[in-house]
Design an enzyme around this catalytic site. Structure first.
Site, short mmCIF file in Angstrom:
data_model
loop_
_atom_site.label_atom_id
_atom_site.label_comp_id
_atom_site.label_asym_id
_atom_site.label_seq_id
_atom_site.Cartn_x
_atom_site.Cartn_y
_atom_site.Cartn_z
N CYS A 264 0.83 -1.19 0.00
CA CYS A 264 0.00 0.00 0.00
C CYS A 264 0.87 1.25 0.00
O CYS A 264 1.67 1.45 0.91
CB CYS A 264 -0.91 0.01 1.23
SG CYS A 264 -1.80 1.57 1.44
N HIS B 17 -4.05 0.84 7.98
CA HIS B 17 -4.50 0.49 6.64
C HIS B 17 -5.94 0.03 6.58
O HIS B 17 -6.67 0.32 5.63
CB HIS B 17 -3.58 -0.60 6.06
CG HIS B 17 -3.95 -1.04 4.68
ND1 HIS B 17 -3.58 -0.33 3.55
CD2 HIS B 17 -4.68 -2.10 4.26
CE1 HIS B 17 -4.05 -0.95 2.49
NE2 HIS B 17 -4.72 -2.03 2.87
N HIS C 142 -8.77 7.26 3.19
CA HIS C 142 -8.31 8.57 2.76
C HIS C 142 -9.41 9.32 2.04
O HIS C 142 -10.39 8.74 1.57
CB HIS C 142 -7.11 8.43 1.82
CG HIS C 142 -7.45 7.85 0.47
ND1 HIS C 142 -7.68 6.50 0.26
CD2 HIS C 142 -7.60 8.45 -0.74
CE1 HIS C 142 -7.96 6.28 -1.01
NE2 HIS C 142 -7.91 7.44 -1.65
N GLN D 214 -9.79 13.21 -0.46
CA GLN D 214 -9.03 14.04 -1.39
C GLN D 214 -9.52 15.49 -1.34
O GLN D 214 -10.59 15.78 -0.81
CB GLN D 214 -9.19 13.53 -2.83
CG GLN D 214 -8.63 12.14 -3.05
CD GLN D 214 -8.76 11.72 -4.50
OE1 GLN D 214 -8.16 12.32 -5.39
NE2 GLN D 214 -9.55 10.69 -4.75
#
Lengths: 298, 51
Positions: free
Chosen positions: A32, A96, A149, A151
């Site tokens: 990752c 993760h 995540h 953006q």
């Protein structure tokens, strides 16, 4: 190669970024690129592991602060301009396998502070007209990396949906003297059937006009236009309402629920948008545990 | 909230956000993509904001 191409039929700019075809696609967890670099391991985007949240420029951006000249020629019908802007990735956690729904409210409160910081900084750039903070979650949405995540796209124009909302809000205010989203929230409170969560500062509801089966909007009780207008209590209340909505989504079909989460805030082009109202919209593609809702047709 | 901004080897910036009682230490400017085993280069000015 990337550039902005004008769509004369819709009256909007379209970002083209052919280099994004080569971006990392669904790597195994051991590889990752968003996990912290481990000692002796391959280098990832994040050189250290001691952090609460991380923000970095996207390695495969659609927009750049110093973009190349367009690779295509403009014509009178098809104007073209460089793809100037900023694309950032916001890592919610070093872990993760986590998701925003699984993070404690305190971590979501930290994310809100990071969003606020990015909105303030990017909004001050002279070539940025709109700071778009969002999350695409789940393979059904088209996510290519599992690590939790979101953006940020700092656009050199106001996106079409926002322009439409601004026009509707401006028109409603001109006609009534009132804020459109304040009126929508008031209508939802009077009805009560579509409210998902509520606290002192925010209300979350399925809109009367939802296009997705489990679409949810979150709007502030106080009339404000951006994260930077909020006080600490409101930031904490937003974190609490987000947590409620995200957990509710995961419990719906007992799975990690895919969605697009988008923050709608005022443009940062220096204009007057006092008639507008901060809100968050969720577009979840599932209509059952195993079926997708396709927004086909007109 | 504390921010620590570094520059990656390819020129992109990365910002570490930490909260609570942890204070940011003076950090080196990371010019390589991986955490280096050798002594770090001269640190760039860092931005620190307390909330």
């Amino acid at each position: 190669m990337s550039e902005l191409r004008w769509n004369p039929l819709m009256g909007e700019w379209v970002a083209t970024a052919t280099h994004r075809q080569e971006r990392t696609f669904m790597p195994p967890a051991d590889f990752c690129p968003l996990c912290p670099t481990r000692p002796g391991g391959f280098p990832t985007e994040v050189p250290e592991s001691e952090y609460d949240l991380v923000v970095f420029e996207n390695r495969f951006p659609s927009l750049r602060p110093e973009p190349p000249e367009p690779a295509v020629e403009a014509t009178e019908l098809y104007p073209v301009r460089p793809g100037q802007g900023v694309c950032e990735v916001v890592l919610y956690s070093p872990r993760h396998t986590s998701t925003l729904a699984e993070e404690p409210v305190e971590q979501i409160y930290k994310l809100i502070q990071v969003w606020t910081d990015r909105f303030a900084e990017l909004g001050q750039l002279p070539f940025v007209d709109y700071v778009f903070e969002f999350e695409n979650k789940g393979e059904a949405i088209g996510v290519t990396l599992h690590h939790p995540h979101g953006q940020i796209y700092a656009y050199p124009f106001i996106p079409p949906r926002i322009e439409r909302e601004l026009e509707q809000s401006r028109s409603h205010h001109a006609d009534t003297g009132r804020c459109l989203l304040c009126d929508i929230a008031g209508e939802e409170r009077r009805d009560g059937r579509r409210i998902v969560a509520e606290n002192n500062s925010f209300i979350a509801y399925v809109p009367f006009f939802a296009r997705y089966p489990y679409e949810v909007h979150i709007s502030s009780a106080r009339h404000l236009q951006a994260l930077t207008d909020m006080n600490e209590a409101e930031q904490r209340d937003l974190a609490a309402v987000l947590k409620m909505v995200l957990v509710a989504y995961d419990k719906l079909f007992n799975l990690s629920f895919p969605y697009m989460m988008v923050l709608h805030q005022r443009p940062t082009d220096g204009g007057d948008y006092d008639y507008y109202h901060f809100h968050i919209e969720f577009y979840p593609p599932l209509r059952t545990a195993t079926k997708l809702k396709y927004l086909a047709g007109s | 909230m504390t921010r620590r901004r570094i520059t990656l080897a390819d020129g992109r910036y990365l910002i570490f956000y930490t909260f609570g009682e942890a204070e940011a230490e003076t950090a080196p400017d990371m010019k390589s993509e991986a955490k280096p085993a050798e002594p770090e280069p001269v640190p760039e000015a860092e931005e620190e904001r307390g909330v």
